[in-house]
Design a protein around this motif. Sequence first.
Motif, PDB file in Angstrom:
ATOM      1  N   ASP A 232      19.419  -9.702  -7.878  1.00 31.18           N
ATOM      2  CA  ASP A 232      18.104  -9.075  -7.763  1.00 31.18           C
ATOM      3  C   ASP A 232      18.169  -7.639  -8.266  1.00 31.18           C
ATOM      4  O   ASP A 232      18.933  -6.827  -7.737  1.00 31.18           O
ATOM      5  N   SER A 233      17.369  -7.346  -9.287  1.00 31.51           N
ATOM      6  CA  SER A 233      17.376  -6.005  -9.881  1.00 31.51           C
ATOM      7  C   SER A 233      15.958  -5.432  -9.887  1.00 31.51           C
ATOM      8  O   SER A 233      14.988  -6.130  -9.590  1.00 31.51           O
ATOM      9  N   ASN A 234      15.863  -4.164 -10.239  1.00 32.89           N
ATOM     10  CA  ASN A 234      14.574  -3.458 -10.262  1.00 32.89           C
ATOM     11  C   ASN A 234      13.849  -3.602  -8.916  1.00 32.89           C
ATOM     12  O   ASN A 234      12.630  -3.815  -8.874  1.00 32.89           O
ATOM     13  N   ILE A 235      14.590  -3.499  -7.831  1.00 34.10           N
ATOM     14  CA  ILE A 235      14.002  -3.634  -6.494  1.00 34.10           C
ATOM     15  C   ILE A 235      13.138  -2.407  -6.215  1.00 34.10           C
ATOM     16  O   ILE A 235      13.620  -1.276  -6.202  1.00 34.10           O
ATOM     17  N   THR A 236      11.839  -2.662  -6.005  1.00 29.28           N
ATOM     18  CA  THR A 236      10.857  -1.590  -5.889  1.00 29.28           C
ATOM     19  C   THR A 236      10.123  -1.671  -4.571  1.00 29.28           C
ATOM     20  O   THR A 236       9.692  -2.743  -4.146  1.00 29.28           O
ATOM     21  N   SER A 237       9.979  -0.527  -3.913  1.00 26.42           N
ATOM     22  CA  SER A 237       9.243  -0.404  -2.662  1.00 26.42           C
ATOM     23  C   SER A 237       7.851   0.144  -2.953  1.00 26.42           C
ATOM     24  O   SER A 237       7.711   1.179  -3.609  1.00 26.42           O
ATOM     25  N   VAL A 238       6.818  -0.551  -2.470  1.00 28.86           N
ATOM     26  CA  VAL A 238       5.432  -0.146  -2.721  1.00 28.86           C
ATOM     27  C   VAL A 238       4.694  -0.029  -1.390  1.00 28.86           C
ATOM     28  O   VAL A 238       4.580  -1.011  -0.651  1.00 28.86           O
ATOM     29  N   SER A 239       4.209   1.155  -1.087  1.00 27.50           N
ATOM     30  CA  SER A 239       3.525   1.391   0.188  1.00 27.50           C
ATOM     31  C   SER A 239       2.082   0.915   0.193  1.00 27.50           C
ATOM     32  O   SER A 239       1.535   0.583   1.257  1.00 27.50           O
TER      33      SER A 239
ATOM     34  N   CYS B 167       2.800   0.208  -8.637  1.00 23.97           N
ATOM     35  CA  CYS B 167       3.678   1.377  -8.751  1.00 23.97           C
ATOM     36  C   CYS B 167       4.400   1.606  -7.431  1.00 23.97           C
ATOM     37  O   CYS B 167       3.803   1.512  -6.361  1.00 23.97           O
ATOM     38  N   GLY B 168       5.674   1.895  -7.537  1.00 21.33           N
ATOM     39  CA  GLY B 168       6.450   2.138  -6.334  1.00 21.33           C
ATOM     40  C   GLY B 168       7.716   2.911  -6.651  1.00 21.33           C
ATOM     41  O   GLY B 168       7.828   3.559  -7.691  1.00 21.33           O
ATOM     42  N   ARG B 169       8.686   2.790  -5.763  1.00 23.35           N
ATOM     43  CA  ARG B 169       9.930   3.542  -5.875  1.00 23.35           C
ATOM     44  C   ARG B 169      11.119   2.597  -5.852  1.00 23.35           C
ATOM     45  O   ARG B 169      11.198   1.696  -5.010  1.00 23.35           O
TER      46      ARG B 169
ATOM     47  N   TYR C 273      14.442  -3.924   4.551  1.00 20.98           N
ATOM     48  CA  TYR C 273      14.880  -2.708   5.258  1.00 20.98           C
ATOM     49  C   TYR C 273      14.992  -1.532   4.284  1.00 20.98           C
ATOM     50  O   TYR C 273      14.513  -0.427   4.574  1.00 20.98           O
ATOM     51  N   LEU C 274      15.622  -1.771   3.137  1.00 18.28           N
ATOM     52  CA  LEU C 274      15.793  -0.689   2.158  1.00 18.28           C
ATOM     53  C   LEU C 274      14.445  -0.171   1.671  1.00 18.28           C
ATOM     54  O   LEU C 274      14.261   1.032   1.485  1.00 18.28           O
ATOM     55  N   CYS C 275      13.495  -1.093   1.465  1.00 14.38           N
ATOM     56  CA  CYS C 275      12.183  -0.675   0.960  1.00 14.38           C
ATOM     57  C   CYS C 275      11.390   0.061   2.040  1.00 14.38           C
ATOM     58  O   CYS C 275      10.583   0.950   1.717  1.00 14.38           O
ATOM     59  N   ARG C 276      11.574  -0.290   3.290  1.00 12.58           N
ATOM     60  CA  ARG C 276      10.932   0.479   4.372  1.00 12.58           C
ATOM     61  C   ARG C 276      11.571   1.861   4.483  1.00 12.58           C
ATOM     62  O   ARG C 276      10.871   2.859   4.720  1.00 12.58           O
ATOM     63  N   LYS C 277      12.869   1.922   4.342  1.00 14.90           N
ATOM     64  CA  LYS C 277      13.605   3.179   4.501  1.00 14.90           C
ATOM     65  C   LYS C 277      13.310   4.148   3.360  1.00 14.90           C
ATOM     66  O   LYS C 277      13.177   5.354   3.576  1.00 14.90           O
ATOM     67  N   PHE C 278      13.209   3.614   2.133  1.00 17.04           N
ATOM     68  CA  PHE C 278      12.955   4.440   0.959  1.00 17.04           C
ATOM     69  C   PHE C 278      11.607   4.048   0.342  1.00 17.04           C
ATOM     70  O   PHE C 278      11.533   3.734  -0.847  1.00 17.04           O
ATOM     71  N   LYS C 279      10.591   4.036   1.152  1.00 16.80           N
ATOM     72  CA  LYS C 279       9.296   3.526   0.697  1.00 16.80           C
ATOM     73  C   LYS C 279       8.679   4.405  -0.367  1.00 16.80           C
ATOM     74  O   LYS C 279       8.823   5.621  -0.376  1.00 16.80           O
ATOM     75  N   GLY C 280       7.983   3.715  -1.306  1.00 14.21           N
ATOM     76  CA  GLY C 280       7.352   4.417  -2.416  1.00 14.21           C
ATOM     77  C   GLY C 280       5.930   4.793  -2.097  1.00 14.21           C
ATOM     78  O   GLY C 280       5.357   4.346  -1.124  1.00 14.21           O
TER      79      GLY C 280
END
Length: 231
Positions: free
Chosen positions: A164-171, A182-184, A224-231
């Motif tokens: 899994d690549s380009n894992i993006t967090s979107v708020s 768009c996200g982080r 968890y990672l996307c919640r922690k480093f949310k975009g």
Amino acid sequence: MEQKHYRHEYKYPLTHGQIMIEDAKISAVAMRDVHAGKDGFYNIRSLYFDDYENSCYMDNENGVDNREKYRVRIYNHQTERISLELKQKIRGKTSKSSCLITESQCRQLMSGIMPNDIQPDQQVLRRLSLLMAVRMMKPVIIVDYDRVPYVYRQQDANVRVTFDSNITSVSNVQSFLDEKICGRGVLPIGWALMEVKFDSFLPDEIYNLLQLDGLSASTFSKYYLCRKFKG
């Protein structure tokens, strides 16, 4: 009563160099999943829910063994097939239950509204709706990524290895069904997350994939990672 199917699941963050090595190894012994398409991968987008105490997030951070997560999922930005999934982890193994939902039901869930047209075969949706009422469960984050999948089936072994690549967090949960969002990014540039899932045992050919210097399993999920480093 639905018979639950439990699997082992290991996760490994990989550098770009490690990805090249591991992908070469797995492609020599396993087949690319037929759903990968001509480019060799597909996009996955999930909308995750949590309650008023952020129990799902805190259970992951604290390493609680028995936990569960609800998510709405689409593939390749397509809305023709939308699924609601309940993923449970019990004593180190995972299981997944799911049901299809309509686009209208999905949009209601995106807005934190319980659908009023739940069908008999939508038991996961019924359970989530109950939690929305009693635990104030609501959508909290979008997780978007590209997946390269491999399947290994030899004798009694049933193994799935994915990158899994380009894992993006979107708020902005209201953008879930948009074609572009768009996200982080939550991993260093060029990194990916390798997941190894299997039923009863791990064949030697796959076990040897994991014998790489610097390779160590992670206890944290993409959610968890996307919640922690949310975009």
